[in-house]
Design a protein around this motif. Structure first.
Motif, PDB file in Angstrom:
ATOM      1  N   VAL A   1      -2.370   5.847   2.629  1.00 58.94           N
ATOM      2  CA  VAL A   1      -2.978   5.116   3.786  1.00 58.94           C
ATOM      3  C   VAL A   1      -3.112   6.009   5.392  1.00 58.94           C
ATOM      4  O   VAL A   1      -4.323   6.169   6.272  1.00 58.94           O
ATOM      5  CB  VAL A   1      -2.068   3.864   4.040  1.00 58.94           C
TER       6      VAL A   1
ATOM      7  N   LEU B   1      -5.577  -4.291   6.255  1.00 60.14           N
ATOM      8  CA  LEU B   1      -4.264  -3.640   5.373  1.00 60.14           C
ATOM      9  C   LEU B   1      -3.176  -4.513   5.348  1.00 60.14           C
ATOM     10  O   LEU B   1      -2.452  -4.805   4.480  1.00 60.14           O
ATOM     11  CB  LEU B   1      -3.459  -2.154   5.867  1.00 60.14           C
TER      12      LEU B   1
ATOM     13  N   HIS C   1       1.106  -1.328   0.076  1.00 61.91           N
ATOM     14  CA  HIS C   1      -0.225   0.125   0.247  1.00 61.91           C
ATOM     15  C   HIS C   1       1.044   1.210   0.086  1.00 61.91           C
ATOM     16  O   HIS C   1       2.097   1.318   0.629  1.00 61.91           O
ATOM     17  CB  HIS C   1      -1.189  -0.030   1.337  1.00 61.91           C
ATOM     18  N   ASP C   2       0.490   2.357   0.125  1.00 57.29           N
ATOM     19  CA  ASP C   2       0.989   3.846  -0.688  1.00 57.29           C
ATOM     20  C   ASP C   2       0.877   4.205   0.810  1.00 57.29           C
ATOM     21  O   ASP C   2      -0.186   4.838   0.958  1.00 57.29           O
ATOM     22  CB  ASP C   2       0.331   4.319  -1.724  1.00 57.29           C
TER      23      ASP C   2
END
Length: 208
Positions: free
Chosen positions: A161, A196, A156-157
């Motif tokens: 986030v 996540l 994930h970025d």
């Protein structure tokens, strides 16, 4: 709102603390614009002139109230997080959410005043702009480290986030203030982080 904790110090320091307690309660209840310095003075049991001796204006008082709220939150966390491992740092932030659920007045203050401060002319506008910039940067760093340490690494970025997490917390605070029996802020944040791919320790302590 929780009763203020008795403070030691000089008479002037105690008076300033009493003023800040009153301002915090009234701002959280009615917002910045609806509260006057005379309202705060009356709530604190003093004259308007007496209040002005300690605080020259409402703008200055508001900024000091906001800064004090963050100081209270830091003290509730019980230690500086500068020397903590990222996993422990995340745990402390989750603990802070649990502590916030015991202080609705302080949460209400930030929800109400941060909304008003979206107006560039509001005296706390720059305060909140800088606060969110600082929070986004710090949260993105924390997410980046935790994502890299995961097995396998999470893709994930971290910047995206961080924005999502802060938005989640802010939205949960409003929902919780409206319906506290139905909204568990900590559990919702933990669910988001788990989705996540982060592994979190369960929290078995009773919540406020």
């Amino acid at each position: 709102m929780n009763a203020p904790i008795p403070r030691q110090g000089t008479k002037g320091e105690r008076t300033r603390s009493r003023i800040l307690d009153s301002a915090m309660e009234l701002f959280s209840r009615s917002g910045f614009y609806a509260v006057s310095l005379r309202d705060i003075a009356a709530h604190a049991g003093m004259t308007h002139a007496g209040l002005l001796h300690h605080f020259p204006g409402k703008d200055d008082l508001l900024i000091q109230v906001l800064a004090r709220r963050e100081q209270v939150a830091a003290e509730q966390a019980l230690s500086s997080d500068s020397d903590l491992a990222p996993e422990e740092l995340l745990s402390r932030h989750l603990d802070q959410i649990t502590l916030n659920m015991g202080t609705p007045g302080l949460v209400g203050l930030f929800v109400k005043v941060s909304g008003e401060a979206s107006d560039p002319a509001h005296p706390a506008h720059d305060y909140f702009v800088q606060r969110y910039r600082r929070l986004r940067k710090r949260t993105a760093w924390l997410m980046s480290v935790l994502f890299d340490r995961a097995t396998p690494p999470i893709k994930h970025d971290p910047d995206a986030v961080a924005q999502q997490l802060l938005a989640l917390v802010d939205g949960l605070q409003t929902q919780w203030l409206l319906d506290p029996e139905q909204v568990d802020m900590r559990a919702s944040v933990v669910a988001f982080l788990t989705q996540l791919g982060l592994e979190l320790e369960p929290d078995d302590r009773p919540h406020p």
